[in-house]
Design an enzyme around this catalytic site. Structure first.
Site, short mmCIF file in Angstrom:
data_model
loop_
_atom_site.label_atom_id
_atom_site.label_comp_id
_atom_site.label_asym_id
_atom_site.label_seq_id
_atom_site.Cartn_x
_atom_site.Cartn_y
_atom_site.Cartn_z
CE LYS A 182 -19.24 3.95 12.67
NZ LYS A 182 -19.82 3.98 11.30
CD GLU A 223 -19.78 0.46 10.90
OE1 GLU A 223 -18.98 0.97 10.09
OE2 GLU A 223 -20.75 1.08 11.39
CG HIS A 241 9.27 -3.92 2.35
ND1 HIS A 241 8.29 -4.87 2.12
CD2 HIS A 241 10.28 -4.56 2.99
CE1 HIS A 241 8.70 -6.03 2.59
NE2 HIS A 241 9.91 -5.87 3.13
CD GLU A 288 5.39 -3.94 0.83
OE1 GLU A 288 6.30 -3.90 -0.04
OE2 GLU A 288 5.60 -4.26 2.01
#
Length: 678
Positions: free
Chosen positions: A206, A343, A610, A615
């Site tokens: 998968k 999925e 960043h 973040e």
């Protein structure tokens, strides 16, 4: 050092006999070998107890020079002293700790180093870490003895991830182990090799196909904006993907067989059926029957996809048959609302198949997922595909003259032209007495009404010598890493001398390889409210388009959604949920923080990386601020934990006093030895 003997101890013989209170003194026997750090720790603890409480305890160490010498002494001497204890007979690790009353009292088995630590806590008056019923469950006598006379110490039924991990761990700890693995063909006739669902028709293939679909999406929709001007001209080969994935899986099958051989585990490619509590009837591929016996059994048979009893179901496939479809379907129907359906539909759609997802309710993922995440997923599916058919219950499958299939719904609607109809409505355990009939579970083995083996937190079943792990149990977590961890801990408990060993079924992280992927750990917001009360729960959440889609038009940006569920005055993170690109990869580290009891202040004390998606988890709106009680609009500065005022330190703590006492007693003993030599 000697194989069997007592290390020099100037106070040993002076401390025998009756204590000041009149109670019989206990001797703590610690057996091990010189290089074992756990033996050294246990011996030090026993010596400390004898110094601190000379009227109650004395210590004796039985130290072997090498591991092999210790094992010989363990088999010939130490276990023989506790012939009536099944736990002692099963113990294979170092140290081997037992108690006896001086002089010549009946010995009592303790366990390994951790067991001695817990016993010591109890012995000096500390509270027990668990109640009596839990103690009985983890230490129950299953009748195991080293001279049991059966073919194996343990037979593990099931060669999936959990069964393999369990068998190798038990063998590592000295047990004689066999593992059975046998696959009945799927409705399409699909079979596979060693490794279970995850390796063959689950997680591994998968993820490979999910990766292929992500690459395709990037090339067709996003790459050109980043300067890859020829990216949309690429063509995908379904047959090449399937062949490569199957070859990779076959290499894993081989590696697992090699790993079993190296671990000393006997691999039997046979179907096992119980004939009594200690015996199995085995059937190989040719139908030839044989028998084997074992003192203990571990049921790790897993599950298989459920198929609805509707007309024409023989024209459908399950996830077992998805990964060997020879040619890419032009049009496919996926039926189901769970993560497997989501999925599979996502993979087919992203690889270019016209895909239709049918589900009974208003949304997919209706159970176990935070409403914020479900809402974000539904928006993504509605914007980017596949075609959604909510409120749909399949009633029949019809085969058309051109060999395509039509899906007939309960309301009479018919949707036709499908090359493939994939049913992903759920799974059922192979332990069930009615589903596949592979286990022939003894009547005394308790199953729930769905056929799952009923277990407690220590993987015990209703039969003393039968244990169960993984998808076929009532633990509620049908996840590969859960079965692996449970199997290893069970091995540690049964053969490693660690009676407390078990997995904790809480705060277990999981991901869904949807489009976009989902990651979740801990409580959803409704679960937190039910547990702590609405007034004690706060949330931080945000939805945004990441820089991966900076050049896309607004309606073509795949949104990321992040959410923290916080509880109590310290705003402990009791739930963390994310959806969006790379959510599956970022979750593991956050899961560690959640299990460690991190708070919002802990998150905010971690400086952001960043520019990244993750973040946002440490920079949510309201960063560094705490709302004031009674006025939601007013806040105060909330400093990070490292700026908290240090707590006043108390010098005369119980621990410090005990350490001082040990040092003083040791010093006095040393001085007396020196003076006696002079």
């Amino acid at each position: 050092s000697v194989v069997e003997g007592v290390l020099p101890n100037p106070t040993l013989h002076a401390m025998s006999g009756m204590g000041a209170s009149g109670a019989t003194k206990q001797i703590i026997h610690v057996c091990g070998w010189t290089g074992c750090k756990w033996y050294s720790r246990a011996a030090s603890l026993a010596a400390s107890l004898s110094l601190m409480y000379p009227s109650r305890y004395e210590s004796e160490v039985h130290e072997s020079t090498t591991r092999d010498q210790y094992r010989e002494a363990l088999a010939s001497t130490y276990r023989a002293r506790l012939s009536g204890s099944a736990a002692a007979q099963a113990h294979t690790a170092s140290p081997f700790v037992y108690l006896s009353a001086a002089p010549g009292g009946e010995p009592r088995f303790v366990g390994g180093c951790d067991a001695l630590v817990e016993w010591a806590r109890d012995a000096i008056g500390g509270p027990r870490t668990s109640d009596a019923s839990s103690e009985q469950r983890r230490m129950r006598d299953d009748g195991f003895a080293r001279d049991h006379g059966y073919d194996y110490d343990v037979v593990v039924l099931g060669g999936g991830s959990g069964g393999l991990a369990c068998s190798k761990e038990m063998a590592r700890l000295g047990a004689k182990v066999a593992v059975l693995d046998f696959v009945k063909p799927s409705p399409r006739g699909t079979t596979w090799g060693l490794g279970g669902t995850c390796v063959n028709v689950g997680c591994i293939p998968k993820k490979l196909m999910h990766t292929a679909s992500l690459i395709g999406e990037t090339m067709s929709a996003d790459a050109s904006a980043f300067g890859w001007t020829e990216s949309q001209s690429g063509k995908h080969s379904w047959s090449a993907l399937v062949e490569n994935a199957q070859n990779h899986v076959k290499s894993l099958n081989f590696q697992y067989r090699v790993a079993l051989r190296e671990a000393g585990v006997t691999y039997l490619n046979k179907l096992g059926r119980f004939t009594d509590a200690h015996s199995l009837e085995l059937t190989d591929k040719a139908g030839k029957k044989s028998t084997c016996t074992a003192a203990r059994f571990v049921v790790a048979v897993g599950g298989r996809p459920s198929m609805p009893a509707i007309p024409g179901i023989e024209h459908a496939i399950s996830s077992d048959g998805f990964f060997d479809i020879p040619t890419q379907p032009l049009k496919a129907a996926v039926v189901g609302a769970g993560y497997i359906a989501v999925e599979m539909a996502g993979i087919l759609h992203a690889l270019g198949t016209e895909t239709h997802l049918f589900f009974r309710g208003d949304t997919v993922l209706r159970r176990g997922f935070d409403p914020f995440i479900v809402d974000q997923l539904m928006k993504a599916l509605q914007s980017h595909g596949p075609h959604l058919h909510p409120g749909s219950t399949p009633a029949a499958i019809e085969l058309s003259g051109d060999s395509t299939k039509a899906l007939v719904l309960a309301d009479g609607t018919k949707v036709d032209g499908f090359d493939v109809v994939l049913m992903a409505i759920g799974r059922e355990p192979l332990s069930s007495r009615h589903a596949f009939g592979t286990l022939n579970a003894p009547a005394a083995l308790q199953l729930d009404d769905q056929g799952y083996v009923v277990v407690d937190e220590y993987e015990n079943t209703s039969l003393p010598n039968v244990y169960a792990i993984g998808d076929a149990t009532t633990t509620g977590y049908e996840l590969t890493p859960v079965a692996i961890a449970a199997g290893r801990r069970l091995g540690d408990r049964l053969f490693g001398g660690e009676p407390r060993a078990r997995i904790e079924y809480a705060d277990i992280a999981t991901v869904v390889f949807s489009h976009p992927p989902i990651g979740t750990v801990g409580l959803t917001e409704p679960e937190a409210v039910a547990k702590f009360g609405a007034a004690n729960v706060a949330v931080k959440q945000s939805a945004f388009g990441s820089m991966l889609f900076a050049f896309n038009e607004a309606d073509h940006k795949v949104k990321t959604g992040l959410k923290l569920v916080l509880a109590g005055p310290e705003e402990t993170v009791v739930g963390l949920h994310c959806i969006g690109p790379m959510s599956d990869e970022m979750l593991q580290g956050f899961a560690v923080a959640v299990r460690m009891g991190a708070t919002r202040r802990d998150f905010e004390a971690s400086v952001a990386i960043h520019p990244t998606i993750a973040e946002e988890f440490v920079t949510f709106a309201g960063w560094g601020q705490k709302k004031l009680p009674g006025d939601a609009k007013k806040t105060k500065v909330w400093l990070p934990p490292y700026l908290d005022h240090p707590k006043a330190r108390t010098v005369f703590t119980k621990s410090n006093l005990l350490s001082f006492a040990c040092g003083a007693i040791g010093a006095v003993a040393l001085v007396r030895i020196v003076l006696s030599k002079k």
